[in-house]
Enzyme design. Structure first.
Site, PDB file in Angstrom:
ATOM      1  N   ASP A 142       0.837  -1.205   0.000  1.00 25.43           N
ATOM      2  CA  ASP A 142       0.000   0.000   0.000  1.00 25.43           C
ATOM      3  C   ASP A 142       0.872   1.257   0.000  1.00 25.43           C
ATOM      4  O   ASP A 142       1.874   1.338   0.722  1.00 25.43           O
ATOM      5  CB  ASP A 142      -0.864  -0.014   1.276  1.00 25.43           C
ATOM      6  CG  ASP A 142      -1.822   1.146   1.343  1.00 25.43           C
ATOM      7  OD1 ASP A 142      -2.695   1.208   0.468  1.00 25.43           O
ATOM      8  OD2 ASP A 142      -1.703   1.980   2.268  1.00 25.43           O
ATOM      9  N   GLU A 174       1.244  -0.581  -5.189  1.00 21.45           N
ATOM     10  CA  GLU A 174       0.274   0.484  -5.461  1.00 21.45           C
ATOM     11  C   GLU A 174       1.082   1.680  -5.941  1.00 21.45           C
ATOM     12  O   GLU A 174       1.487   2.536  -5.160  1.00 21.45           O
ATOM     13  CB  GLU A 174      -0.535   0.860  -4.215  1.00 21.45           C
ATOM     14  CG  GLU A 174      -1.728   1.718  -4.582  1.00 21.45           C
ATOM     15  CD  GLU A 174      -2.199   2.654  -3.484  1.00 21.45           C
ATOM     16  OE1 GLU A 174      -1.562   2.767  -2.428  1.00 21.45           O
ATOM     17  OE2 GLU A 174      -3.229   3.308  -3.718  1.00 21.45           O
TER      18      GLU A 174
HETATM   19  C1  NOJ Z   1      -4.247   3.336  -0.593  1.00 19.00           C
HETATM   20  C2  NOJ Z   1      -5.427   2.451  -0.335  1.00 19.00           C
HETATM   21  O1  NOJ Z   1      -5.728   1.760  -1.516  1.00 19.00           O
HETATM   22  C3  NOJ Z   1      -6.537   3.332   0.145  1.00 19.00           C
HETATM   23  O2  NOJ Z   1      -7.774   2.656   0.186  1.00 19.00           O
HETATM   24  C4  NOJ Z   1      -6.142   3.874   1.493  1.00 19.00           C
HETATM   25  O3  NOJ Z   1      -7.119   4.783   1.950  1.00 19.00           O
HETATM   26  C5  NOJ Z   1      -4.789   4.592   1.426  1.00 19.00           C
HETATM   27  N1  NOJ Z   1      -3.811   3.883   0.658  1.00 19.00           N
HETATM   28  C6  NOJ Z   1      -4.216   4.769   2.797  1.00 19.00           C
HETATM   29  O4  NOJ Z   1      -3.742   3.553   3.282  1.00 19.00           O
END
Ligand code: NOJ
Length: 563
Positions: free
Chosen positions: A230, A290
């Protein structure tokens, strides 16, 4: 042993032991040296919304386990579960208060082990979501960190003195407001690029790095096959806290838009990723990133200079194509095909509106959903599907502020309605609550559950679901689709996106009509020595006669070409 002989023996020992290590790390599944994750189809699921076994309105691990047969039949090889660890749920699990446990809302570690074991029986691997950038403010590390300026974990987070009676600099949170919160007890500010309840971990502290690496080891031992990492873009920030350059315009939260030059995409990230990858390689595991990149050069950095970082950085540039434009898709596909690693495609996820209505025209949405599946599931690369995409689930945002669950929607309302719309319960059947739960679900079930649900679509050979199942079946068995090169065709065609996938003597033609009108294309197969064109998948009346393919509006035609 005489000198040179001893040298040779040592060399051989080093050579064979390095062979052993890399063999452990990379077990190819084909003659091309591809790894398991290059042949796999991934499926992201939001555990709150997938299946509720204990009928409390929120999905859980047992619910997921009960649906593994469905996923197996669909053609899924790995599921990525968004965070299911203990969490106050401020950001629905992206605020982790214990990295090595399961939130009771979702079940127990024993339920998790059962999920891994049942997955294994069906050839489905489990990928967890690793929230590397920040923890919850309720994590014991942060509780200790906050307790005093000299606490053991003080330096595990980013604490600074304020400036001129305010925060240390101008950095803003991605979810609105300043990225700094004052702790009155110790008189310092802590940094959080997301909510105040999500303090950023200090990755410059080696103890943090080690602890986080150990978390992954702990889960690998439990049978996890990899992690989706993430928010990796934000792992490090400028230690000198330079202000970010600001723009005149304001965002949905009323903050001035800024270029996050000093707190995103810092080069130090790559050190951390290499470390995580080393640990992953010990378990033949995969890392999915991500990675919100501006271009392919940035994406390449995430693969690592020696392909030693993230194996699957998601190519979000593909999601920036927001209309059915063959030219735009061609451009993005060509770009990622020229990247230094294997492409990873997504068209929807829990943070962006669903592809069904992003591309749908309101009239032909089912046809367009099939068209998009026909596209990204036949490209060279690994697809990550999003739950419900395969049945044509629609984004259903809240219509009243008081119904909003996602805090991003509460602070950003009405300009930013948050992400509830793409997180609604999975639509299993047309019964109450779409068969997701007997209790009132945490988010309302969209009206379209009546027309778009698993049970009904399984019975209908022309449904979106039946189409996904067909394409995924083909993808798993067809060498050209698994391993073949991507060769674009008719690059000036404004209406039809077409390409070949070609592996040794196997060639597959894919033709996708991105318009609402019928299209006829002469692909001149015979001129290129192809004598037969055997349709493998064709929607509606799409078909071939001789060298001419007729595509119905938004039609898909996939064929085997043979010489
Ligand atoms: C990316 C995640 O996909 C999202 O859902 C989240 O709110 C933020 N990172 C913070 O962790």
């Amino acid at each position: 042993m005489p000198g040179p002989a001893r040298g040779t023996a040592l060399f051989l020992l080093i050579f064979f032991s390095s062979l052993f290590t890399s063999a452990q790390a990379s077990k190819p599944v084909d003659a091309e040296g591809h790894q398991w994750w290059q042949h796999a189809v991934f499926y992201e699921l939001y555990p709150r919304s997938f299946s509720d076994s204990n009928n409390d309105g929120v999905g859980d691990l047992k619910g997921i386990t009960s649906k593994l047969d469905y996923l197996k039949d669909l053609g899924i090889d790995a599921i990525w579960i968004t965070p299911c660890f203990p969490s106050p749920q401020v950001d629905f699990g992206y605020d982790v208060s214990d990295y090595e446990n399961i939130d009771p809302m979702y079940g127990t570690l024993a339920d998790f082990d059962a999920l891994v074991a049942e997955g294994k029986k069906r050839g489905i691997r489990i990928i967890l979501d690793f929230v590397v950038n920040h923890s919850s403010d309720q994590h014991k590390w942060f509780i200790d960190s906050k307790s005093s300026k000299t606490a053991e974990h003080r330096d595990w987070y980013i604490w600074r003195d304020g400036k001129n009676g305010g925060p240390p600099n101008n950095w803003t949170s991605i979810f609105g407001g300043p990225a700094w919160t004052l702790d009155p007890a110790t008189g310092q500010y802590y940094y959080h690029i997301f909510y105040a309840q999500q303090p950023d971990l200090n990755w410059r502290n080696p103890a943090v790095k080690d602890a986080m690496f150990d978390v992954t080891r702990w889960w690998y031992k439990r049978g996890v096959a990899g992690f989706r990492l993430d928010a990796v873009d934000t792992l490090f920030e400028d230690p000198n806290l330079h202000d970010n350059p600001v723009k005149p315009e304001k965002d949905a939260f009323g903050d001035q838009v800024q270029d996050r030059t000093y707190n995103t995409k810092l080069p130090e990230i790559h050190d951390a990723l290499r470390g995580l990858r080393k640990v992953a390689d010990e378990s033949n595991a995969v890392l999915i990133g991500e990675t919100w990149t501006a271009d392919i050069a940035e994406l390449n950095r995430y693969y690592g200079a020696k392909n030693d970082e993230v194996q699957m950085p998601m190519d979000f540039l593909f999601t920036t194509v927001n209309k059915l434009s063959p030219a735009e898709f061609r451009k993005q596909i060509a770009a990622v095909n020229g990247a230094s690693g294997w492409p990873t495609f997504v068209i929807s996820n829990h943070d962006i509106a669903r592809s069904y209505d992003r591309y749908g025209d309101g009239q032909h949405n089912d046809e367009i959903a099939k068209l998009m599946a026909g596209l990204y599931l036949t490209l060279r690369g690994t697809p990550i599907m999003y739950y419900g995409e395969e049945i044509g689930m629609k984004t259903t945002p809240p219509t009243r502020k008081e119904d909003v669950q996602d805090p991003e929607g509460r602070t950003g309302w009405p300009k930013e309605k948050g992400r509830d719309g793409e997180r609604t319960p999975m639509q299993w059947d047309e019964n109450a609550n779409a068969g997701f739960s007997t209790a009132k679900p945490w988010l309302p079930v969209p009206e379209t559950a009546k027309t778009h649900n698993v049970a009904d679509e399984l019975k209908d050979p022309s449904s979106v679901l039946s189409f996904y199942r067909k394409v995924l079946k083909l993808r798993h068995t067809n060498k050209a689709l698994l391993d073949g090169q991507y060769i674009p065709l008719n690059e000036n065609d404004q209406n039809v996106l077409s390409y070949l996938r070609s592996y040794k003597d196997q060639t597959v033609l894919v033709a996708l009509n991105m318009t609402g009108a019928q299209q006829k294309i002469d692909f001149e197969m015979s001129k290129h020595g192809f004598n037969t064109t055997k349709a493998l998948i064709a929607t509606g009346k799409s078909a071939v006669i001789g060298d001419v393919v007729t595509l119905e509006p938004y039609g898909v035609f996939i064929a085997q070409l043979t010489k």
